[in-house]
Design a protein around this motif. Structure first.
Motif, mmCIF file in Angstrom:
data_model
loop_
_atom_site.group_PDB
_atom_site.id
_atom_site.type_symbol
_atom_site.label_atom_id
_atom_site.label_comp_id
_atom_site.label_asym_id
_atom_site.label_seq_id
_atom_site.Cartn_x
_atom_site.Cartn_y
_atom_site.Cartn_z
ATOM 1 N N GLN A 1 0.664 -1.246 -0.082
ATOM 2 C CA GLN A 1 -0.053 -0.153 0.136
ATOM 3 C C GLN A 1 0.881 1.285 -0.027
ATOM 4 N N SER A 28 -2.372 4.427 -3.876
ATOM 5 C CA SER A 28 -3.403 4.548 -2.554
ATOM 6 C C SER A 28 -3.498 5.857 -1.890
ATOM 7 N N ALA A 53 -5.914 -1.213 -3.686
ATOM 8 C CA ALA A 53 -4.991 -2.481 -4.324
ATOM 9 C C ALA A 53 -5.733 -3.429 -5.116
ATOM 10 N N LEU A 82 -6.808 -7.841 -6.800
ATOM 11 C CA LEU A 82 -5.193 -8.234 -6.858
ATOM 12 C C LEU A 82 -5.156 -9.608 -7.229
ATOM 13 N N ASP A 130 -6.913 -1.560 1.822
ATOM 14 C CA ASP A 130 -5.827 -1.852 1.311
ATOM 15 C C ASP A 130 -4.728 -2.768 2.328
ATOM 16 N N GLU A 159 -3.224 -6.227 1.699
ATOM 17 C CA GLU A 159 -1.865 -6.405 2.173
ATOM 18 C C GLU A 159 -1.729 -7.750 3.011
ATOM 19 N N CYS A 198 -2.134 -5.607 -9.639
ATOM 20 C CA CYS A 198 -2.833 -4.984 -8.659
ATOM 21 C C CYS A 198 -3.235 -3.681 -9.081
ATOM 22 N N TYR A 199 -4.316 -2.720 -8.352
ATOM 23 C CA TYR A 199 -4.296 -1.433 -8.469
ATOM 24 C C TYR A 199 -4.844 -1.060 -9.946
#
Lengths: 361, 361
Positions: B135, B140, B146, B149, B166, B170, B188-189
């Motif tokens: 993150q 972010s 995120a 993912l 996030d 994580e 991701c993102y």
């Protein structure tokens, strides 16, 4: 059959019996199912023969430590989100829901999901009882893949796993569930109607309900619930070989939580003295020995029950001094084949014995 | 610009500099990129201004312990499978790829992916350097999620995570990667072109290449690579405040692998004796202190380099007796805002100091 609100308690009691000591206390599942049915109405159990061959059937279950679910309560919508993730991945909607295991809380949670979505539940499962691990289902015995598999927690986090084999799926799902706090709900083993006609353990939802109902009616009519239960089981197709393995008082319980499992033994002294029956468990009861001699062994079912009310007692509920009867019941034939015993036989639990059918012991 | 096969080594060296000690040794990434480009040809770096606002841009990265990737080699197709999982979930194809971080091996792996798929790479990233956690990206800081993912390992297992925030993303990704053996690749993102125009750190791929090229040319023409590097950085828009923080010999390295991170300190004794500079790291170098006084602190960049060749040394490559220079460089302004410092400032790494820009120290 249609499961009505007033049937839920019988269904839960039968599921606890088929849990063979494990599968999680159905209490939370019963509350969730009663709430869902009060809001969304009864649920239909459909015979697998009435399902189209190309239907998409999705097994649902709670995954993790059964001891956690009673403290970290589900919010009720987890399974829906898991199912959605699976449906998005597969590009189609589920035709019906089914339990992965009919033992314990996992018999009830798929019915909660079905009730919320207005879907039917197929009257079969993948164990005909409860087992502690994801791949211990007839689905994998017949070569079906656990993945795509979706896991959702009560915060709404969803994880979709596609694994190269079921061992990897189990490991990834186990780590995911640990990161989610050791209890979450999964949808896995998506299969066609044709697949489940081959590998499903049939009629087990109706069976659970009938077991629970038989015990209740015997109590209400002041009959011996055990003799009614045994004579009901003797009339079933799969569970016909059954007997009382012990009748007495619990004189010792050893239990520890190891690697996410409840592992231990319980000793029962026969009423009138003398004979000691020892039951060894890993979440589920695995083997019952009387004076060292095997009386029943996994995958056959061993269930400890209150000796007055015939209420099933899960392994986490066993206590010193309880007066109990231990019932042994034959597992469905689909779990007793050489292929099945490689997945759910005594050796899969680290036991030194080979499987012997209860009717030969 | 077009990155050609012969540019890869310069690009990797610059990425190692921007890694600030972390981001993983780019060696494996360099081999993978050279192989991909030999097979699939050069890769185009596209300026973010030339990307449509509604384009779908997907950051890609290696996730896990950088020490593991050199032992458990990727098979090369992980990122493709992760991207596919994301595309299936989103119901559309990626327009272009981008690095989540320009530091270390993670600058190269997205280019490998782009090369294999024939897609362009957007010339920007989410860190302008390397950071240890998922993150810790400008994405972010600007409120992008995120998740969805996707994580894929070298066996082809894929896990798609949709998380409520996030921190959960994580944690779930971290547990998943541990179950995969502590190294895997993620996409991701996912963001639009319009999003990345606001939150991307611009021009960092070209920057990495130019840094590596500057050092190589200085070496080839027998000039001091450090003075050429510093004068190149001074001419850049974001990295213009830079200086040599220490010049000496490593007299102590303490390093342990804890919670999946390489955590420790390195001590450098100034040539000519006396002053000790201590650099503290968690994968990346976090803070440099000379005789106890802060000389540079995260998010500003601290890079330890070989004092003759100016080859960047990652934290796992630090050894007793190495002769090194330590370079401090200002982070891009987008990382120095109050909002950014809540995500990538000293306190996020458990340090007791607040951020002070290198030009004030």
């Amino acid at each position: 059959m249609k499961l009505e609100l007033e049937d839920v308690e019988d269904f839960a009691r039968g599921a606890a019996f088929l849990g063979a000591g494990g599968g999680g206390d159905p209490y939370i599942g019963r509350l969730m199912l009663e709430q869902a049915m009060a809001q969304f109405g009864p649920v239909t159990f459909v015979d697998i023969e009435d399902i189209d061959d190309d239907a998409l059937l999705v097994p649902a279950a709670m995954f993790g430590a059964p001891t956690v679910i009673v403290e970290k309560l589900p919010n009720g919508s987890e399974a829906e989100k898991a199912l959605q993730a699976l449906e998005t991945f597969l590009g189609r909607k589920a035709t019906a829901i089914m339990p992965a295991e009919i033992g314990g809380v996992n018999a009830l949670l798929p019915v909660v999901l079905a009730s919320r979505l207005g879907l039917p539940v197929v009257d079969c499962d993948g164990m005909g009882r409860a087992f502690p691990e994801l791949q211990m289902v007839t689905f994998s015995i017949f070569g079906h893949s656990a993945s795509p598999l979706a896991v959702t927690d009560e915060a709404g986090n969803t994880v979709l796993i596609t694994a190269r084999n079921d061992a990897d799926a189990e490991r990834l799902a186990r780590h995911t569930v640990l990161a989610m706090g050791a209890s979450a709900q999964i949808c896995c083993y998506p299969m066609s109607g044709a697949d489940v006609k081959v590998c499903g353990v049939r009629g087990t939802l109706t069976l659970a309900f009938e077991i629970g109902r038989t015990i209740r009616i015997a109590r209400e009519s002041h009959k011996d619930p055990f003799s009614d239960l045994l004579s009901y089981l003797e009339r079933t197709e799969y569970y016909g070989k059954c007997k009382i393995l012990a009748d007495g008082r619990i004189i010792d319980v050893r239990r520890e939580t190891r690697m996410g499992f409840a592992i231990g033994t319980v000793k029962i002294e026969q009423t009138g003295g003398g004979r000691i029956t020892e039951v060894q468990f890993q979440n589920e009861n695995l083997v019952a020995r009387s004076d060292g001699q095997v009386k029943a062994i996994v995958p056959d079912l061993i269930t400890v029950m209150d000796r007055e009310t015939a209420e099933p007692i899960t392994t986490e509920g066993l206590k010193f001094g309880q007066r109990v009867k231990v019932i042994g019941t034959s597992a469905p034939p689909i779990l007793r084949t050489p292929e099945a015993l490689k997945v759910v036989g005594p050796r899969c639990f680290g036991l030194d014995e080979d499987f012997s059918p209860i009717e030969t012991l």
